[in-house]
Design a protein around this motif. Structure first.
Motif, PDB file in Angstrom:
ATOM      1  N   VAL A  25       0.830  -1.205   0.000  1.00 16.04           N
ATOM      2  CA  VAL A  25       0.000   0.000   0.000  1.00 16.04           C
ATOM      3  C   VAL A  25       0.861   1.250   0.000  1.00 16.04           C
ATOM      4  O   VAL A  25       0.455   2.298  -0.453  1.00 16.04           O
ATOM      5  CB  VAL A  25      -0.931  -0.037   1.230  1.00 16.04           C
ATOM      6  CG1 VAL A  25      -1.473   1.325   1.567  1.00 16.04           C
ATOM      7  CG2 VAL A  25      -2.074  -1.009   0.973  1.00 16.04           C
ATOM      8  N   ALA A  26       2.059   1.092   0.514  1.00 22.26           N
ATOM      9  CA  ALA A  26       2.932   2.266   0.685  1.00 22.26           C
ATOM     10  C   ALA A  26       3.249   2.941  -0.632  1.00 22.26           C
ATOM     11  O   ALA A  26       2.943   2.431  -1.693  1.00 22.26           O
ATOM     12  CB  ALA A  26       4.227   1.839   1.372  1.00 22.26           C
ATOM     13  N   ASN A  27       3.844   4.068  -0.506  1.00 25.90           N
ATOM     14  CA  ASN A  27       4.237   4.880  -1.633  1.00 25.90           C
ATOM     15  C   ASN A  27       5.083   4.075  -2.616  1.00 25.90           C
ATOM     16  O   ASN A  27       5.958   3.332  -2.224  1.00 25.90           O
ATOM     17  CB  ASN A  27       5.047   6.068  -1.109  1.00 25.90           C
ATOM     18  CG  ASN A  27       5.253   7.101  -2.160  1.00 25.90           C
ATOM     19  OD1 ASN A  27       4.852   6.938  -3.298  1.00 25.90           O
ATOM     20  ND2 ASN A  27       5.903   8.175  -1.774  1.00 25.90           N
TER      21      ASN A  27
ATOM     22  N   ARG B  70      -2.858  22.440  -2.312  1.00 25.01           N
ATOM     23  CA  ARG B  70      -3.152  21.933  -3.641  1.00 25.01           C
ATOM     24  C   ARG B  70      -4.427  21.096  -3.656  1.00 25.01           C
ATOM     25  O   ARG B  70      -5.241  21.173  -4.564  1.00 25.01           O
ATOM     26  CB  ARG B  70      -1.992  21.063  -4.152  1.00 25.01           C
ATOM     27  CG  ARG B  70      -0.894  21.835  -4.838  1.00 25.01           C
ATOM     28  CD  ARG B  70      -1.368  22.445  -6.139  1.00 25.01           C
ATOM     29  NE  ARG B  70      -0.432  23.413  -6.648  1.00 25.01           N
ATOM     30  CZ  ARG B  70       0.519  23.134  -7.515  1.00 25.01           C
ATOM     31  NH1 ARG B  70       0.649  21.903  -7.974  1.00 25.01           N
ATOM     32  NH2 ARG B  70       1.330  24.073  -7.938  1.00 25.01           N
ATOM     33  N   LEU B  71      -4.548  20.277  -2.607  1.00 30.24           N
ATOM     34  CA  LEU B  71      -5.741  19.436  -2.536  1.00 30.24           C
ATOM     35  C   LEU B  71      -6.992  20.295  -2.382  1.00 30.24           C
ATOM     36  O   LEU B  71      -8.016  20.037  -2.999  1.00 30.24           O
ATOM     37  CB  LEU B  71      -5.620  18.451  -1.372  1.00 30.24           C
ATOM     38  CG  LEU B  71      -4.654  17.283  -1.588  1.00 30.24           C
ATOM     39  CD1 LEU B  71      -4.484  16.490  -0.308  1.00 30.24           C
ATOM     40  CD2 LEU B  71      -5.141  16.372  -2.691  1.00 30.24           C
ATOM     41  N   GLY B  75     -10.263  20.803  -4.684  1.00 28.27           N
ATOM     42  CA  GLY B  75     -11.566  20.482  -4.095  1.00 28.27           C
ATOM     43  C   GLY B  75     -11.586  19.125  -3.414  1.00 28.27           C
ATOM     44  O   GLY B  75     -12.646  18.564  -3.156  1.00 28.27           O
ATOM     45  N   LEU B  76     -10.395  18.587  -3.112  1.00 30.09           N
ATOM     46  CA  LEU B  76     -10.356  17.286  -2.450  1.00 30.09           C
ATOM     47  C   LEU B  76     -10.064  17.452  -0.969  1.00 30.09           C
ATOM     48  O   LEU B  76      -9.540  18.477  -0.551  1.00 30.09           O
ATOM     49  CB  LEU B  76      -9.256  16.413  -3.074  1.00 30.09           C
ATOM     50  CG  LEU B  76      -9.411  16.107  -4.554  1.00 30.09           C
ATOM     51  CD1 LEU B  76      -8.121  15.547  -5.096  1.00 30.09           C
ATOM     52  CD2 LEU B  76     -10.536  15.124  -4.774  1.00 30.09           C
ATOM     53  N   GLU B  77     -10.376  16.428  -0.222  1.00 29.42           N
ATOM     54  CA  GLU B  77     -10.074  16.471   1.203  1.00 29.42           C
ATOM     55  C   GLU B  77      -8.693  15.892   1.457  1.00 29.42           C
ATOM     56  O   GLU B  77      -8.165  15.153   0.636  1.00 29.42           O
ATOM     57  CB  GLU B  77     -11.128  15.648   1.968  1.00 29.42           C
ATOM     58  CG  GLU B  77     -12.450  16.373   2.116  1.00 29.42           C
ATOM     59  CD  GLU B  77     -12.265  17.738   2.749  1.00 29.42           C
ATOM     60  OE1 GLU B  77     -12.807  18.709   2.221  1.00 29.42           O
ATOM     61  OE2 GLU B  77     -11.548  17.836   3.768  1.00 29.42           O
ATOM     62  N   VAL B  78      -8.156  16.207   2.622  1.00 26.77           N
ATOM     63  CA  VAL B  78      -6.818  15.709   2.951  1.00 26.77           C
ATOM     64  C   VAL B  78      -6.830  14.190   3.104  1.00 26.77           C
ATOM     65  O   VAL B  78      -5.914  13.492   2.725  1.00 26.77           O
ATOM     66  CB  VAL B  78      -6.288  16.361   4.238  1.00 26.77           C
ATOM     67  CG1 VAL B  78      -4.956  15.777   4.625  1.00 26.77           C
ATOM     68  CG2 VAL B  78      -6.162  17.850   4.044  1.00 26.77           C
ATOM     69  N   LEU B  88      -0.077  13.870  -3.472  1.00 29.24           N
ATOM     70  CA  LEU B  88       0.029  14.323  -4.840  1.00 29.24           C
ATOM     71  C   LEU B  88       1.093  13.491  -5.532  1.00 29.24           C
ATOM     72  O   LEU B  88       2.019  13.024  -4.894  1.00 29.24           O
ATOM     73  CB  LEU B  88       0.432  15.803  -4.886  1.00 29.24           C
ATOM     74  CG  LEU B  88      -0.514  16.763  -4.187  1.00 29.24           C
ATOM     75  CD1 LEU B  88       0.096  18.156  -4.154  1.00 29.24           C
ATOM     76  CD2 LEU B  88      -1.847  16.799  -4.914  1.00 29.24           C
ATOM     77  N   ASN B  89       0.971  13.366  -6.834  1.00 25.68           N
ATOM     78  CA  ASN B  89       2.003  12.579  -7.513  1.00 25.68           C
ATOM     79  C   ASN B  89       3.256  13.423  -7.724  1.00 25.68           C
ATOM     80  O   ASN B  89       3.280  14.615  -7.445  1.00 25.68           O
ATOM     81  CB  ASN B  89       1.476  12.007  -8.828  1.00 25.68           C
ATOM     82  CG  ASN B  89       1.235  13.096  -9.862  1.00 25.68           C
ATOM     83  OD1 ASN B  89       1.847  14.162  -9.835  1.00 25.68           O
ATOM     84  ND2 ASN B  89       0.335  12.838 -10.783  1.00 25.68           N
ATOM     85  N   ALA B  90       4.288  12.756  -8.236  1.00 26.67           N
ATOM     86  CA  ALA B  90       5.610  13.394  -8.324  1.00 26.67           C
ATOM     87  C   ALA B  90       5.589  14.650  -9.174  1.00 26.67           C
ATOM     88  O   ALA B  90       6.274  15.624  -8.884  1.00 26.67           O
ATOM     89  CB  ALA B  90       6.618  12.401  -8.875  1.00 26.67           C
TER      90      ALA B  90
END
Lengths: 440, 145
Positions: A25-27, B70-71, B75-78, B88-90
């Motif tokens: 599940v991890a990154n 950013r989230l 409009g997204l929740e943490v 967030l992606n890279a």
């Protein structure tokens, strides 16, 4: 490889499934790091995971990931071999070890990465006496000098020597290789001496000897001096002064220019590429004693190769670089990073075509090397367009086999200087014979 | 480390600074030179620890804030439905990394200068101490022979 290692560590058999789940599940990045950590453990001795820093000869990481990949292939092969053991004869240990292997195979990287990391971290959490043990010393010095990277540097220098259009002189070859190897050890040790707190903060480099206090900085410097001075002396006196000068210059460039520049400006990548390009030039000058176009071409090929290799590598390490304060293109100028990588992939095609023009290889070389050059350029283009982790990894791993293959093909297509000499002899011989007839 | 030990001891990496702390052994017959060396090393350790702990903490904090903002913008929740922290992606984080690096550039430059100076001083002192010890040992050998 893999099998043997695992049997040795059968003490740590039970890997809780929960942990495996967590890892899954991890990154993604965490798994990758642990995966690489595991591959690191596959080596009985130390291992320099130089993935995050420049992967180029005389700097970092070229050797490690390359070897890792090889080991991984071997490991996979071993697993496949073990499976078809007949289930009839099954002593308990075999079953359990096979179960382990099956478990490993199913959980693939995550499982494998867990075990060694846990073992390592247990050892890590203890306080250790800062005393240098003599039996540890070879291992520590090997890690300090980045022995695997040094081996790769020496092999590129040997490639330069082999490509030179002169009769092969074994003594000269050995002296040049030894001298280059010693110079590389010295440079790598000084690099580690300069970078202790930064290395501690980056995942890839946090297990280096100076970071772990296994050796004192004074000893590291003394070791560097005791490698560098004899190495350069050997090159200057035993081979020729030009090679010695190049070696000394390269040590200076790496330790005093590249290493500090890493934290100051992105231009460090170009300097580092030069550092990587010099060893084959040294090999050539060791053989011929002069800086010909051929030497520069070989250097050029290695220079261009550095960019797809390093830029692809650094793409996945942006977080560590950012936190550690390293100025790398992948962090500050990502567009430039990808453009430069692609540009140099294409340059490799061009350079391969120039080789026969300079009479270093026959015309078969650009033809045979075209497929691999096109492939790396294609991956470079994909990296340029997609700019994501998977394309960067593909490009990086391609660069690992691309260089040895290119050099090998180059060597097989080497234009034998005998060809030229034969033609000359033929004419000269005829002339001589003609002369003989006339003058008794 | 045990009380009777006559060597320095190095510990596991610190949680914040990732540096390994060293406990220095203070010899009762410590010469002034050796004391200078030990104090220089202690001071360097303190400086490094302070810098990196603060720096890493700032990094993680700013990273969290960035992700949060950013989230929010998206409009997204943490945390999503399963209670997992959304990341967030890279590629999205790349902006943050670039920003953070340029913001801290001057701080790093200053630290680099200090680190190189300290490193050279300490290594040089180590060299002096080693030389003095070696000469002392040679003199002792000569006396005994």
């Amino acid at each position: 490889g893999l099998f043997v290692w695992h049997l040795k560590n059968t003490g740590i058999r039970q890997v809780p499934c929960r942990f495996v789940h967590l890892c899954r599940v991890a990154n993604d990045r965490l798994i990758t790091f642990q995966y690489f950590n595991f591959l690191k453990r596959m080596y009985v001795t130390q291992y320099n995971k130089d993935l995050s820093q420049r992967a180029k000869p005389k700097s970092d990481s070229v050797a490690s990931p390359f070897r890792e990949l090889q080991q991984l292939d071997q490991g996979k092969k071993v697993i496949h071999k073990i499976r078809p053991i007949s289930p009839v004869h099954q002593p308990l240990s075999e079953t359990s070890s096979r179960n382990e292997l099956r478990e490993m195979k199913s959980a693939a990287e995550t499982d494998e990465s867990v075990t060694p990391v846990r073992a390592e971290s247990k050892e890590d959490r203890q306080w250790k006496e800062m005393k240098l043990r003599l039996d540890d010393l070879p291992g520590v010095l090997a890690r300090l000098s980045k022995i695997k990277l040094t081996a790769l540097v020496v092999s590129t220098a040997s490639a330069g020597f082999a490509m030179a259009p002169v009769p092969f002189d074994l003594t000269c070859f050995l002296l040049a290789s030894l001298g280059t190897g010693l110079a590389s050890c010295a440079a790598n040790s000084i690099n580690q001496f300069f970078e202790v707190p930064f290395d501690s903060n980056m995942n890839r480099t946090k297990n280096r000897p100076l970071v772990r206090g296994q050796i004192s900085p004074l000893l590291a410097v003394c070791f560097a001096a005791s490698c560098g001075v004899p190495g350069i002396t050997l090159l200057t006196l035993g081979v020729n002064p030009l090679t010695g000068a190049l070696g000394a210059f390269n040590i200076f460039l790496y330790t005093c220019c590249y290493t500090p520049m890493k934290r100051m400006s992105i231009a460090n990548t170009w300097v580092g590429a030069v550092v990587g390009a010099i060893p084959p030039v040294m090999g050539w000058t060791a053989a011929t004693g002069s800086l010909d176009a051929g030497a520069l071409l070989l250097g050029g090929i290695l220079y261009s190769w550095q960019f797809p290799h390093f830029n692809a590598l650094s793409w996945g390490l942006r977080e560590d670089y950012s936190r550690g304060g390293y100025c790398m293109m992948s962090v500050t100028h990502p567009g430039l990073c990808r453009r430069v990588a692609l540009r140099h992939c294409l340059a490799l095609i061009g350079l391969s075509t120039v080789a026969p023009v300079l009479n270093i290889t026959t015309w078969t070389f650009p033809v045979i090397s075209l497929p691999i050059n096109l492939y790396i350029s294609y991956l470079g283009f994909r990296f340029y367009r997609d700019a994501d982790r998977s394309s960067s990894r593909k490009l990086f791993f391609c660069s690992l086999w691309h260089l040895p293959m290119l050099l090998l093909v180059m060597f097989t297509c080497k234009k034998s200087f005998l060809e030229k000499e034969d033609k000359g002899d033929l004419l000269g011989g005829n002339h001589g014979r003609a002369m003989e007839i006339r003058l008794p | 480390p045990p009380a009777h030990s006559r060597k320095d001891w190095i510990g596991p990496p610190d949680k914040h600074s990732n540096l390994r702390p060293v406990i220095f052994y203070v010899s009762p017959e410590e010469s002034p030179l050796e004391r200078r060396l030990r104090e220089a090393r202690q001071e360097a350790q303190a400086c490094d620890q302070c810098f990196w702990a603060r720096h890493n903490r700032a990094f993680h904090q700013e990273k969290e804030e960035f992700i949060y903002s950013r989230l929010k913008a998206k409009g997204l929740e943490v945390r999503d439905e399963t209670g997992q922290k959304a990341t967030l992606n890279a590629e999205e984080m790349a902006d943050f990394y670039k920003d953070f690096l340029s913001k801290n550039f001057r701080k790093h430059m200053q630290y680099n200068r200090d680190w190189y100076k300290r490193n050279f001083t300490i290594t040089f002192l180590m060299g002096q101490v080693a030389l003095v010890r070696a000469l002392r040992w040679l003199r002792w050998k000569k006396k005994n022979v």
